[in-house]
Design a protein around this motif. Structure first.
Motif, short mmCIF file in Angstrom:
data_model
loop_
_atom_site.label_atom_id
_atom_site.label_comp_id
_atom_site.label_asym_id
_atom_site.label_seq_id
_atom_site.Cartn_x
_atom_site.Cartn_y
_atom_site.Cartn_z
N ASP A 73 -40.54 12.01 48.45
CA ASP A 73 -41.04 10.66 48.28
C ASP A 73 -42.52 10.65 48.64
O ASP A 73 -43.13 11.71 48.77
N SER A 74 -43.09 9.50 48.85
CA SER A 74 -44.54 9.41 49.11
C SER A 74 -44.93 9.94 50.48
O SER A 74 -46.11 10.16 50.74
N ASN A 75 -43.97 10.18 51.37
CA ASN A 75 -44.29 10.65 52.72
C ASN A 75 -43.80 12.05 53.05
O ASN A 75 -44.29 12.66 53.99
N ALA A 76 -42.81 12.55 52.31
CA ALA A 76 -42.24 13.84 52.69
C ALA A 76 -41.58 14.53 51.51
O ALA A 76 -41.13 13.89 50.56
N THR A 77 -41.51 15.84 51.63
CA THR A 77 -40.73 16.66 50.71
C THR A 77 -39.84 17.56 51.55
O THR A 77 -40.31 18.18 52.50
N PHE A 78 -38.56 17.61 51.19
CA PHE A 78 -37.60 18.47 51.89
C PHE A 78 -36.88 19.31 50.84
O PHE A 78 -36.44 18.79 49.81
N ALA A 79 -36.77 20.61 51.11
CA ALA A 79 -36.02 21.49 50.22
C ALA A 79 -35.23 22.47 51.08
O ALA A 79 -35.73 22.98 52.08
N SER A 80 -34.00 22.73 50.66
CA SER A 80 -33.13 23.64 51.40
C SER A 80 -32.54 24.65 50.42
O SER A 80 -32.15 24.29 49.30
N TYR A 81 -32.48 25.91 50.87
CA TYR A 81 -31.98 27.00 50.03
C TYR A 81 -31.06 27.89 50.85
O TYR A 81 -31.24 28.04 52.05
N LYS A 82 -30.07 28.50 50.18
CA LYS A 82 -29.16 29.45 50.80
C LYS A 82 -28.99 30.64 49.87
O LYS A 82 -29.29 30.56 48.68
N ASP A 83 -28.46 31.72 50.43
CA ASP A 83 -28.08 32.84 49.58
C ASP A 83 -26.62 33.18 49.84
O ASP A 83 -25.97 32.60 50.72
N THR A 84 -26.10 34.10 49.07
CA THR A 84 -24.67 34.44 49.15
C THR A 84 -24.31 35.15 50.45
O THR A 84 -23.13 35.23 50.79
N ASN A 85 -25.29 35.64 51.19
CA ASN A 85 -25.03 36.31 52.47
C ASN A 85 -25.06 35.37 53.66
O ASN A 85 -24.92 35.79 54.80
N GLY A 86 -25.32 34.09 53.42
CA GLY A 86 -25.37 33.11 54.50
C GLY A 86 -26.74 32.83 55.06
O GLY A 86 -26.89 32.02 55.97
N SER A 87 -27.77 33.50 54.56
CA SER A 87 -29.13 33.21 55.00
C SER A 87 -29.55 31.85 54.44
O SER A 87 -29.08 31.44 53.37
N SER A 88 -30.42 31.17 55.17
CA SER A 88 -30.88 29.87 54.70
C SER A 88 -32.35 29.68 55.07
O SER A 88 -32.88 30.33 55.97
N ILE A 89 -32.99 28.78 54.35
CA ILE A 89 -34.36 28.40 54.66
C ILE A 89 -34.54 26.94 54.27
O ILE A 89 -34.00 26.49 53.26
N GLN A 90 -35.22 26.20 55.14
CA GLN A 90 -35.50 24.79 54.88
C GLN A 90 -37.01 24.56 54.97
O GLN A 90 -37.65 25.04 55.92
N PHE A 91 -37.53 23.83 54.00
CA PHE A 91 -38.95 23.47 53.97
C PHE A 91 -39.05 21.97 54.17
O PHE A 91 -38.41 21.20 53.46
#
Length: 131
Positions: free
Chosen positions: A39-57
């Motif tokens: 939105d006009s104040n924030a961007t959030f993105a979340s990703y995972k892989d098949t091994n259970g690793s994750s990353i959030q921006f």
């Protein structure tokens, strides 16, 4: 123990970041998107892989002082090439930096990724916004 980041603000009127494809391009090919919102104040993105690793921006228009809970963690200052950042190590990694030029606070978190790989992803994101 807490870290306090004091931020001088030059608030942008809007934070309209078209980064969805760019973020996924930074990650190994095994990652897939699990969440994206902007939105006009924030961007959030979340990703995972098949091994259970994750990353959030999380990228937010920022001003004022931000308290970051670092209790029970190891913290250090790192250089992302275009900006200094705080690396927090506790059950994964978290890197936080502020880009004063565009008034955005970046808060990136990961579990399961190797530390050096995570730092390289953050360096690439920092370089992207420093153009």
């Amino acid at each position: 123990r807490n870290i306090v980041i004091s931020i001088k603000n030059h608030i942008s009127n809007t934070l309209h970041i078209q980064v969805e494809d760019y973020l996924l391009g930074l990650l190994p090919s095994s990652f897939y998107q699990t969440n994206f919102s902007s939105d006009s104040n924030a961007t959030f993105a979340s990703y995972k892989d098949t091994n259970g690793s994750s990353i959030q921006f999380l990228m937010t228009v920022a001003d004022g002082i931000h308290n970051i809970d670092t209790e029970g963690s190891t913290t250090s200052e790192i250089d992302l090439g275009y900006s200094k950042a705080i690396l927090i190590e506790k059950e994964g990694y978290r890197i936080i930096w502020y880009d004063e030029r565009i008034s955005i606070l970046f808060d990136i978190r990961s579990t399961g990724l190797e530390k050096n790989d995570f730092i390289m992803i953050c360096e690439a994101l920092c370089a992207y916004y420093s153009k």
